[in-house]
Design an enzyme around this catalytic site. Structure first.
Site, PDB file in Angstrom:
ATOM      1  N   SER A   1       9.990  -0.741   0.651  1.00  0.00           N
ATOM      2  CA  SER A   1       9.301  -0.094  -0.456  1.00  0.00           C
ATOM      3  C   SER A   1       9.884  -0.396  -1.828  1.00  0.00           C
ATOM      4  O   SER A   1       9.217  -0.160  -2.836  1.00  0.00           O
ATOM      5  CB  SER A   1       9.300   1.421  -0.248  1.00  0.00           C
ATOM      6  OG  SER A   1      10.611   1.933  -0.165  1.00  0.00           O
TER       7      SER A   1
ATOM      8  N   HIS B   1       3.804   0.853   3.522  1.00  0.00           N
ATOM      9  CA  HIS B   1       3.458  -0.080   2.451  1.00  0.00           C
ATOM     10  C   HIS B   1       2.838  -1.372   2.980  1.00  0.00           C
ATOM     11  O   HIS B   1       2.601  -2.305   2.207  1.00  0.00           O
ATOM     12  CB  HIS B   1       4.701  -0.411   1.622  1.00  0.00           C
ATOM     13  CG  HIS B   1       5.233   0.770   0.868  1.00  0.00           C
ATOM     14  ND1 HIS B   1       4.797   1.110  -0.397  1.00  0.00           N
ATOM     15  CD2 HIS B   1       6.160   1.704   1.209  1.00  0.00           C
ATOM     16  CE1 HIS B   1       5.430   2.188  -0.800  1.00  0.00           C
ATOM     17  NE2 HIS B   1       6.269   2.574   0.158  1.00  0.00           N
TER      18      HIS B   1
ATOM     19  N   LYS C   1      -1.266   5.605   0.219  1.00  0.00           N
ATOM     20  CA  LYS C   1      -1.151   4.362  -0.545  1.00  0.00           C
ATOM     21  C   LYS C   1      -2.488   3.612  -0.516  1.00  0.00           C
ATOM     22  O   LYS C   1      -3.401   3.963  -1.240  1.00  0.00           O
ATOM     23  CB  LYS C   1       0.035   3.571  -0.024  1.00  0.00           C
ATOM     24  CG  LYS C   1       1.342   4.371  -0.225  1.00  0.00           C
ATOM     25  CD  LYS C   1       2.510   3.809   0.463  1.00  0.00           C
ATOM     26  CE  LYS C   1       3.786   4.573   0.161  1.00  0.00           C
ATOM     27  NZ  LYS C   1       3.755   6.032   0.347  1.00  0.00           N
TER      28      LYS C   1
END
Length: 404
Positions: free
Chosen positions: A185, A213, A244
Site C-alpha cells: 500500500s 489494493h 478502494k
C-alpha cells in the site's frame, strides 16, 4: 492534570510542533465527491491522494444502487451476520465475488481491517507461526498480535529470507501461516505470490493474500494478485476491501467452502459486528458488476500509471520499485515531506504525506495515487509541480534549523 501523560507524549509534541509551523496535514475536511478533483471547503484541488483507483465512487449506477437498497432495506441491518443481519443482498454479493475471484466461497465483513483482525486469529493461535512481510498493512500485524501466534517477519519480498525462516519451523502438528499484501500500500510493488505459495508448500503452510489494493487493478478484470499470477486455485485465502476500487465500504475473505464455513463460525470480527449496511453492500455489488463487464476503467488506469511513472523518472523523482498506480515519491525526511505536501496543497494538488513512525524517517514519502479519471494533462502538471517544489523545499529546509 488527570491525563498529563498525553501532553508529555512524543506523539503530542510532534503534533503540536507541526501545528505551530502550519505543517499539520491531517483531517482536512472534504466537501465534495472525490474523483480526479476534490473540494476542501472552497478550495479545488487535483486529487492524487485517494484509493479510488477506478474512479467509481461518484458513478450514477452505483449511487442509484445505494439509494434503492436504502428504500428496500432501510439504513441498517440491525444485527450481526450471525444473527438477524444477513440480507439476501449480502448473499448476492458473496456469490458475485466467488465467481469473480474463482473461489468456492466468500463471506463479507463490515470493513477490510476486520478481515485481517478476524481471520488471522481464527486460523493461528498460541504455538503456531505466522510469517509476514515486513511491509504488510497494519491490520495484518494487528491480526497477528490478536492470534498469540509467533510472528516471524521476513525482509520485504525477499523469497530467500522467507524460505530460510520457514525451513526452521518444526515438522509437528502446529500450523504455519504466510500472510502478505497483494499490492503493497505504500511502495506500490506486487507481492511474489506464486513464489510464496511454492515456498509455503515445503512446510504445508496456509497462504493468505490481502488484495485490498489489487482488486480492480491487477488480474483478470481486476480480480487481484492470485489471478495476476494464475494461482487462484493454489492460494488458500484471498482477503480484500470494497473501500478502494469498489467505491464502497466493507471487506471479504474468499477460499474453499470448508474454510469459509469455518471462518463464518470462528472469526469474532465477523460474528460479533453489525453487518455491512444495505447501501454499502449494494454499492460494492454494483461496482463489481461494472468492472466485470467493462474493462475500460482498468485500461485507462494503467495508461495513466505508465504515463505517470515515465514522467516521474524523466523529472528525476525518486519512486523506488513501484509497478502499480500507487507511486511513492521518496523525500527521505519527515520534515521535508510535510513541507512539500503543504506547498503542493497550496498549489492545488493533494497528496498524502507518509512519515515516521509509519515508515523510517529515511523512507518518508508522498503517496501519489492515480485513478482512471485523471487526464494526462493533470498528471503532467502534478509531476512538474512536485519536482519543482521538492527542489525548492530541499533548499529551504537544508538551510533551516527545524527539527522534527
Amino acid at each position: 492534570m488527570k491525563y498529563s501523560f498525553i501532553l508529555k507524549s512524543q506523539l503530542t509534541k510532534k503534533m503540536c510542533y507541526l501545528k505551530s509551523k502550519g505543517l499539520y496535514p491531517f483531517f482536512k475536511e472534504v466537501s465534495s465527491a472525490q474523483t480526479d478533483i476534490a473540494f476542501f471547503g472552497g478550495k479545488k484541488v487535483l486529487m492524487f491522494g485517494s484509493n479510488n483507483y477506478l474512479g467509481l465512487n461518484n458513478h450514477p449506477k452505483i449511487k442509484k444502487a445505494a439509494q434503492d437498497a436504502i428504500s428496500k432495506y432501510g439504513t441498517s441491518c440491525t444485527g450481526s451476520r450471525f444473527m438477524n443481519g444477513t440480507l439476501d443482498l449480502h448473499k448476492e454479493l458473496e456469490d458475485e465475488l466467488k465467481d469473480f475471484l474463482n473461489q468456492e466461497a466468500v463471506i463479507v465483513f463490515p470493513t477490510g481491517f476486520q478481515v485481517n483482525s478476524g481471520v488471522i486469529p481464527a486460523i493461528a493461535s498460541k504455538g503456531d507461526r505466522i510469517f509476514i512481510d515486513e511491509l504488510n498493512h497494519a491490520s495484518i500485524f494487528d491480526g497477528c498480535k490478536m492470534s498469540y501466534a509467533k510472528r516471524i517477519k521476513y525482509k520485504h519480498s525477499d523469497m530467500k529470507d522467507l524460505a530460510k525462516k520457514l525451513e526452521l519451523s518444526p515438522d509437528d502438528d502446529t500450523k504455519n501461516l504466510i500472510v502478505t499484501d497483494g499490492v503493497f500500500s505504500m511502495d506500490g510493488d506486487i507481492a511474489k505470490l506464486d513464489e510464496i505459495i511454492k515456498i509455503g508448500k515445503t512446510k504445508n503452510a496456509i497462504t493468505m493474500v490481502d488484495c485490498a489494493h489489487a482488486i480492480g487493478v491487477i488480474g483478470k478484470h481486476g480480480s487481484g494478485t492470485a489471478s495476476h499470477f494464475g494461482v487462484s486455485k493454489e492460494v488458500d485465502l484471498i482477503g480484500g476491501t470494497f473501500s478502494k476500487s469498489l467505491a464502497s465500504l466493507g471487506g471479504f475473505v474468499a477460499g474453499d467452502a470448508d474454510m469459509i464455513d469455518y471462518l463464518s463460525h470462528a472469526s469474532r470480527s465477523f460474528m460479533f459486528s453489525a453487518s455491512l449496511p444495505p447501501a454499502s453492500t449494494a454499492s460494492a455489488l454494483a461496482a463489481l458488476k461494472i468492472i466485470r463487464n467493462d474493462s475500460s476503467y482498468t485500461e485507462r488506469l494503467w495508461e495513466n500509471t505508465h504515463y505517470a511513472i515515465e514522467q516521474m523518472r524523466i523529472h528525476g523523482l525518486d519512486i523506488g520499485n513501484t509497478e502499480t498506480p500507487i507511486i511513492p515519491i521518496y523525500i527521505r525526511s519527515s520534515l521535508k515531506t510535510f513541507e512539500v505536501a503543504k506547498q503542493l496543497f497550496e498549489s492545488g494538488i493533494y497528496v498524502n504525506p507518509v512519515v515516521a513512525p509509519a515508515v523510517n524517517d529515511s523512507d518518508s514519502l508522498l503517496r501519489f495515487s492515480l485513478t482512471s479519471s485523471h487526464t494526462k494533462e493533470q498528471i503532467l502538471f502534478a509531476v512538474v509541480e512536485i519536482a519543482r517544489i521538492i527542489e525548492q523545499v530541499t533548499k529551504q529546509v537544508n538551510g533551516s534549523t527545524y527539527t522534527y
